[in-house]
Design a protein around this motif. Structure first.
Motif, PDB file in Angstrom:
ATOM      1  N   GLN A 115       7.526  73.331 -86.893  1.00 18.24           N
ATOM      2  CA  GLN A 115       8.918  73.676 -86.626  1.00 18.24           C
ATOM      3  C   GLN A 115       9.506  72.865 -85.475  1.00 18.24           C
ATOM      4  OE1 GLN A 115       8.524  78.391 -88.014  1.00 18.24           O
ATOM      5  NE2 GLN A 115       9.385  77.868 -86.033  1.00 18.24           N
ATOM      6  N   LYS A 116       8.667  71.978 -84.907  1.00 24.10           N
ATOM      7  CA  LYS A 116       9.094  71.139 -83.779  1.00 24.10           C
ATOM      8  C   LYS A 116       9.583  71.990 -82.602  1.00 24.10           C
ATOM      9  CE  LYS A 116      10.225  67.023 -86.495  1.00 24.10           C
ATOM     10  NZ  LYS A 116       9.565  67.486 -87.720  1.00 24.10           N
ATOM     11  N   THR A 117       8.858  73.071 -82.346  1.00 27.24           N
ATOM     12  CA  THR A 117       9.157  73.942 -81.210  1.00 27.24           C
ATOM     13  C   THR A 117       8.314  73.511 -80.016  1.00 27.24           C
ATOM     14  OG1 THR A 117       9.565  75.807 -82.703  1.00 27.24           O
ATOM     15  CG2 THR A 117       9.219  76.310 -80.363  1.00 27.24           C
ATOM     16  N   PRO A 118       8.925  73.117 -78.901  1.00 29.25           N
ATOM     17  CA  PRO A 118       8.152  72.745 -77.714  1.00 29.25           C
ATOM     18  C   PRO A 118       7.246  73.898 -77.273  1.00 29.25           C
ATOM     19  CG  PRO A 118      10.462  72.156 -77.442  1.00 29.25           C
ATOM     20  CD  PRO A 118      10.377  72.991 -78.688  1.00 29.25           C
ATOM     21  N   LEU A 119       6.048  73.557 -76.808  1.00 27.35           N
ATOM     22  CA  LEU A 119       5.044  74.582 -76.499  1.00 27.35           C
ATOM     23  C   LEU A 119       4.411  74.323 -75.143  1.00 27.35           C
ATOM     24  CD1 LEU A 119       3.245  76.988 -77.492  1.00 27.35           C
ATOM     25  CD2 LEU A 119       1.744  75.261 -78.525  1.00 27.35           C
ATOM     26  N   ILE A 120       4.246  75.377 -74.350  1.00 32.80           N
ATOM     27  CA  ILE A 120       3.515  75.318 -73.085  1.00 32.80           C
ATOM     28  C   ILE A 120       2.310  76.243 -73.209  1.00 32.80           C
ATOM     29  CG2 ILE A 120       3.585  75.793 -70.598  1.00 32.80           C
ATOM     30  CD1 ILE A 120       6.594  75.304 -70.679  1.00 32.80           C
ATOM     31  N   LEU A 121       1.117  75.744 -72.884  1.00 29.73           N
ATOM     32  CA  LEU A 121      -0.108  76.536 -72.927  1.00 29.73           C
ATOM     33  C   LEU A 121      -0.389  77.084 -71.524  1.00 29.73           C
ATOM     34  CD1 LEU A 121      -2.263  74.090 -75.092  1.00 29.73           C
ATOM     35  CD2 LEU A 121      -0.856  76.002 -75.869  1.00 29.73           C
ATOM     36  N   ILE A 122      -0.565  78.396 -71.419  1.00 32.11           N
ATOM     37  CA  ILE A 122      -0.782  79.039 -70.116  1.00 32.11           C
ATOM     38  C   ILE A 122      -2.113  79.770 -70.130  1.00 32.11           C
ATOM     39  CG2 ILE A 122       0.127  80.688 -68.428  1.00 32.11           C
ATOM     40  CD1 ILE A 122       2.908  80.207 -69.600  1.00 32.11           C
ATOM     41  N   ILE A 123      -3.054  79.311 -69.309  1.00 31.38           N
ATOM     42  CA  ILE A 123      -4.362  79.968 -69.199  1.00 31.38           C
ATOM     43  C   ILE A 123      -4.265  81.027 -68.103  1.00 31.38           C
ATOM     44  CG2 ILE A 123      -6.844  79.655 -68.894  1.00 31.38           C
ATOM     45  CD1 ILE A 123      -6.439  76.689 -69.507  1.00 31.38           C
ATOM     46  N   ASN A 124      -4.314  82.277 -68.499  1.00 33.82           N
ATOM     47  CA  ASN A 124      -4.168  83.386 -67.558  1.00 33.82           C
ATOM     48  C   ASN A 124      -5.542  83.891 -67.100  1.00 33.82           C
ATOM     49  OD1 ASN A 124      -2.870  85.364 -66.052  1.00 33.82           O
ATOM     50  ND2 ASN A 124      -2.787  86.807 -67.757  1.00 33.82           N
ATOM     51  N   LYS A 125      -5.517  84.794 -66.145  1.00 36.17           N
ATOM     52  CA  LYS A 125      -6.707  85.461 -65.608  1.00 36.17           C
ATOM     53  C   LYS A 125      -7.638  84.482 -64.894  1.00 36.17           C
ATOM     54  CE  LYS A 125      -6.457  89.043 -69.192  1.00 36.17           C
ATOM     55  NZ  LYS A 125      -7.200  89.863 -70.179  1.00 36.17           N
ATOM     56  N   SER A 126      -7.030  83.533 -64.171  1.00 34.70           N
ATOM     57  CA  SER A 126      -7.853  82.581 -63.417  1.00 34.70           C
ATOM     58  C   SER A 126      -8.614  83.260 -62.288  1.00 34.70           C
ATOM     59  CB  SER A 126      -6.983  81.443 -62.861  1.00 34.70           C
ATOM     60  OG  SER A 126      -5.995  81.957 -61.977  1.00 34.70           O
ATOM     61  N   ASP A 127      -8.253  84.522 -61.969  1.00 37.20           N
ATOM     62  CA  ASP A 127      -9.020  85.267 -60.974  1.00 37.20           C
ATOM     63  C   ASP A 127     -10.386  85.672 -61.520  1.00 37.20           C
ATOM     64  OD1 ASP A 127      -7.393  86.820 -62.737  1.00 37.20           O
ATOM     65  OD2 ASP A 127      -7.943  88.619 -61.619  1.00 37.20           O
TER      66      ASP A 127
END
Length: 451
Positions: A115-127
């Motif tokens: 769909q050509k939707t820009p995407l950001i990957l967020i890795i959570n719980k780095s604690d």
């Protein structure tokens, strides 16, 4: 900011498996307890929307969605709703947990790519898995190797909620990535009519606005309000007049207007009374360009003259409202189509955010002006129609101008759209003539065989 229509905001969808921290991230960015946060999987069941001003981006709307791996009793329906929400998003965020990458994540990334939707990957719980750890680094490198085109950021929503400096760092990093991936056209002010006006002097725009039963009491409808605002932003003067007073107004003007815009229902009256050489169009045609693809919608309108008995037409509205006695979509357009082609057709209606899945059953879709949809949503609907191959698609304003016999005048400010309409009309007529000729020849051959 609070008065900015939702359809004009940058829509940011937050996706991910259950319990990856989607709602926590939304609360972190908004600085409010917008969404319920709980360790219980599947807490978010429906799409939660939150509008805010996110400087320097501007007005945005966040969409917090249900988990893409929801396996509860209603999980399949929730996942379907979540993926449908992706059609409304200008930018998608995929919340991840270190070490976990499943088919659900892969499917969402692939859908964004298609769909050509820009995407950001967020890795959570780095604690829980520190960024310095081997496990975290291996996971991050794996993601970057597989999907290097998408930016990656690591956060701990828990730490950021409890540490003001960390929260500011996360928000600052997120904004930088958002500015990097968001479509340029959505970061600046969107224009409706500014490019149609002269750049020298003070342009004059006349708006013909009928006050009928469908007009909100004491107010104007949204497209009219947005057009007025855009004209003022374009440093133009605006005169608003009822259709019955338009001819008299023209006699009082010292110089002719630079652009005349009317409600689609009075397009015939506008064209009749507007001298040649003065550009004129309708609100709905303006919005066919502002919210969609005017060239494709103009091309689709040519199908109106080629409709035949047995064809099905779908009239699609983006918003839901109580139909009035002479409703434009449910009463007037069907009546005008019948008068135009000379026979009855099968005409169905749909309304609201959900777009029918059986669009391939129709010959033509006539869509409303989409004032409550984002541009991305309307473009998605057009794309779904084109993928179905069978139906053509147009919009209210273009279709009504065809039915009233004024389409060449109301499309004249948009030369490419006018050419597309004329070319499609010629092509449809040629195809119909060829099919008729082939049918006649086949009938002649059958008669010869019979004799």
């Amino acid at each position: 900011m609070t008065q900015t229509p939702k359809a004009l905001r940058l829509h940011i969808g937050i996706f991910g498996r259950t319990n990856t921290g989607k709602s926590s991230f939304l609360n972190l960015i908004t600085g409010q307890e917008t969404a319920i946060v709980s360790p219980v999987a599947g807490t978010t069941t429906d799409v939660v929307q939150k509008s805010m001003e996110l400087l320097p981006i501007g007005p945005v709307t966040f969409l917090d969605t249900a988990g893409i791996n929801d396996t509860s009793e209603l999980g399949a329906q929730r996942v379907k709703k979540t993926l449908l929400a992706l059609n409304s998003c200008d930018v998608a965020l995929l919340m991840l947990e270190c070490g976990i990458w499943t088919d659900a994540e892969e499917e969402l990334v692939n859908t964004c790519a298609n769909q050509k939707t820009p995407l950001i990957l967020i890795i959570n719980k780095s604690d829980l898995s520190p960024p310095s750890s081997v496990k975290f680094q291996d996971f991050k490198n794996k993601i970057k190797t597989l999907h290097r085109e998408h930016p990656v950021m690591e956060i701990s929503c828990t730490e950021a909620h409890n540490n003001w400096e960390e929260r500011e760092r996360v928000i600052s990093t997120f904004k930088k990535l958002l500015l990097r991936v968001a479509p340029e056209s959505l970061l600046g002010p969107a224009g409706i009519l500014g490019d149609l006006l002269p750049k020298i002097g003070l342009p004059l725009v006349v708006l013909i606005v009928p006050i009928d039963i469908e007009a909100p009491k004491g107010r104007l409808i949204l497209p009219q309000v947005q057009t007025i605002r855009d004209a003022l932003d374009s440093r133009a003067a605006v005169v608003v007049v009822k259709e019955t007073d338009y001819p008299d107004l023209l006699t009082k003007l010292i110089s002719p207007p630079d652009l005349v815009i009317c409600d689609s229902q009075v397009a015939g009256l506008m064209v009749k009374n507007t001298p040649e050489g003065i550009p004129c169009t309708t609100f709905s045609i303006l919005f066919s360009r502002f919210k969609g693809d005017i060239v494709t919608l103009a091309k689709g309108a040519a199908r109106l003259a080629m409709l035949k008995k047995g064809d099905r037409v779908l009239i699609a509205e983006a918003c839901t409202h109580h139909a009035v006695e002479d409703d434009i979509g449910r009463v007037k357009i069907p009546r005008w189509i019948q008068e135009y082609i000379g026979f009855d057709l099968n005409i169905d209606h749909c309304a609201g955010k959900d777009y029918p899945e059986n669009i391939a059953d129709y010959t033509l879709i006539i869509h409303c002006g989409a004032c409550t949809l984002t541009r991305r949503e309307m473009l998605w609907r057009i794309d779904q129609t084109l993928r179905a191959k069978m139906p053509d698609i147009t919009n209210y304003g273009i279709a009504i101008s065809v039915l009233q016999g004024v389409i060449e005048r109301t499309l004249s400010p948009f030369p490419q759209a006018l050419i597309a309409y004329k070319d499609a009309t010629i092509a449809y007529k040629a195809a119909t003539k060829a099919n008729t000729s082939a049918t006649q020849k086949a009938a002649t051959r059958e008669c010869e065989k019979a004799t």
